[in-house]
Design a protein around this motif. Structure first.
Motif, PDB file in Angstrom:
ATOM      1  N   PHE A  61     -38.643 -83.988 -71.256  1.00 18.60           N
ATOM      2  CA  PHE A  61     -37.574 -84.897 -70.850  1.00 18.60           C
ATOM      3  C   PHE A  61     -37.438 -84.903 -69.322  1.00 18.60           C
ATOM      4  O   PHE A  61     -37.357 -85.962 -68.704  1.00 18.60           O
ATOM      5  N   THR A  62     -37.428 -83.720 -68.712  1.00 20.99           N
ATOM      6  CA  THR A  62     -37.309 -83.605 -67.253  1.00 20.99           C
ATOM      7  C   THR A  62     -38.445 -84.340 -66.552  1.00 20.99           C
ATOM      8  O   THR A  62     -38.237 -85.032 -65.549  1.00 20.99           O
ATOM      9  N   ASP A  68     -32.524 -89.137 -65.133  1.00 23.26           N
ATOM     10  CA  ASP A  68     -31.531 -89.131 -66.211  1.00 23.26           C
ATOM     11  C   ASP A  68     -30.836 -87.770 -66.237  1.00 23.26           C
ATOM     12  O   ASP A  68     -31.467 -86.758 -66.507  1.00 23.26           O
ATOM     13  N   ILE A  69     -29.531 -87.760 -65.978  1.00 24.79           N
ATOM     14  CA  ILE A  69     -28.813 -86.485 -65.966  1.00 24.79           C
ATOM     15  C   ILE A  69     -28.326 -86.077 -67.357  1.00 24.79           C
ATOM     16  O   ILE A  69     -27.734 -85.025 -67.536  1.00 24.79           O
ATOM     17  N   GLY A  70     -28.605 -86.910 -68.359  1.00 26.50           N
ATOM     18  CA  GLY A  70     -28.185 -86.583 -69.711  1.00 26.50           C
ATOM     19  C   GLY A  70     -26.709 -86.893 -69.913  1.00 26.50           C
ATOM     20  O   GLY A  70     -26.080 -87.569 -69.118  1.00 26.50           O
ATOM     21  N   LEU A  75     -26.459 -81.917 -72.649  1.00 29.28           N
ATOM     22  CA  LEU A  75     -26.491 -80.808 -71.683  1.00 29.28           C
ATOM     23  C   LEU A  75     -26.059 -79.504 -72.343  1.00 29.28           C
ATOM     24  O   LEU A  75     -26.587 -78.427 -72.032  1.00 29.28           O
ATOM     25  N   PHE A  76     -25.102 -79.577 -73.257  1.00 28.81           N
ATOM     26  CA  PHE A  76     -24.664 -78.395 -73.995  1.00 28.81           C
ATOM     27  C   PHE A  76     -25.816 -77.840 -74.833  1.00 28.81           C
ATOM     28  O   PHE A  76     -26.063 -76.626 -74.846  1.00 28.81           O
ATOM     29  N   MET A 100     -19.161 -79.926 -65.685  1.00 30.32           N
ATOM     30  CA  MET A 100     -18.910 -81.051 -64.771  1.00 30.32           C
ATOM     31  C   MET A 100     -18.937 -82.372 -65.521  1.00 30.32           C
ATOM     32  O   MET A 100     -18.184 -83.286 -65.194  1.00 30.32           O
ATOM     33  N   SER A 101     -19.811 -82.468 -66.504  1.00 29.43           N
ATOM     34  CA  SER A 101     -19.942 -83.744 -67.207  1.00 29.43           C
ATOM     35  C   SER A 101     -18.808 -83.966 -68.200  1.00 29.43           C
ATOM     36  O   SER A 101     -18.493 -85.106 -68.529  1.00 29.43           O
ATOM     37  N   ASN A 102     -18.187 -82.873 -68.684  1.00 32.37           N
ATOM     38  CA  ASN A 102     -17.025 -82.997 -69.566  1.00 32.37           C
ATOM     39  C   ASN A 102     -16.288 -81.656 -69.591  1.00 32.37           C
ATOM     40  O   ASN A 102     -16.794 -80.676 -70.133  1.00 32.37           O
TER      41      ASN A 102
END
Length: 198
Positions: A61-62, A68-70, A75-76, A100-102
């Motif tokens: 994916f990377t 794409d930061i997901g 991310l979890f 940071m994302s949630n």
């Protein structure tokens, strides 16, 4: 899980990979993936307990979606994978990215009451409503060790220092209009993120 259930999950992964390859071919060697198929395999790998397979997938994916930061649940799952494959320093960084994302996701997983802050939430992924689609808990057998680690990490000085500063900046951004002050706050936030995730 029965062998038949395992086989179904493995076949789902194969189908997603095949569909992604077809997508790449259709777009002339580039992935478009408007359906978001790329976000689905980690959950399937985790259900199988195939953390090495999940890690390989995240590496793929990377490489293929570098911009794409997901999104928070993805991310979890990435954080779980890094922890399970004994990449603890990387897991800490990914946990910070997840937070940071949630900011609500860890409390949901650890079955704590969500702390409410009046802060800037600049995308739908940052809203509390996202956790309605989040089905991981610290009581799942294969996540007990991860839950214990995450509990320790989120109560560590390192995490507290980051989280308090991040929330402080987000609160200041909430009502700050476009201008020099807002730009300075965003620059400070970017410096903070770089310090804790690079």
């Amino acid at each position: 899980m029965t062998p038949k259930q395992e086989e179904r999950l493995k076949n789902k992964i194969k189908k997603i990979k095949k569909d992604l390859q077809a997508d790449k071919k259709h777009w002339g060697g580039f992935y478009h993936d408007g359906r978001g198929l790329r976000y689905l395999p980690p959950e399937l790998y985790l259900k199988l307990g195939d953390f090495t397979g999940a890690l390989r997938y995240f590496n793929w994916f990377t490489k293929n979606f570098p911009e794409d930061i997901g999104y928070p649940i993805f991310l979890f799952e990435w954080t779980i994978t890094l922890f399970k494959t004994k990449r603890i320093e990387q897991a800490e960084k990914k946990a910070i990215q997840t937070f940071m994302s949630n900011t609500y996701i860890f409390d949901k997983f650890l079955q704590k009451e969500s702390l409410q802050f009046n802060k800037s939430e600049s995308s739908n992924w940052q809203l509390e409503e996202l956790i309605e689609y989040f089905h991981y808990t610290k009581n799942q057998d294969y996540l007990i060790d991860f839950g214990e680690w995450l509990e320790r990490f989120t109560t560590s000085k390192k995490f507290y220092d980051f989280a308090n500063r991040f929330i402080e900046l987000r609160q200041k951004l909430e009502n700050e209009p476009v201008g020099n002050t807002r730009t300075q706050l965003i620059d400070k936030e970017n410096e903070l993120i770089k310090k804790y995730t690079n």
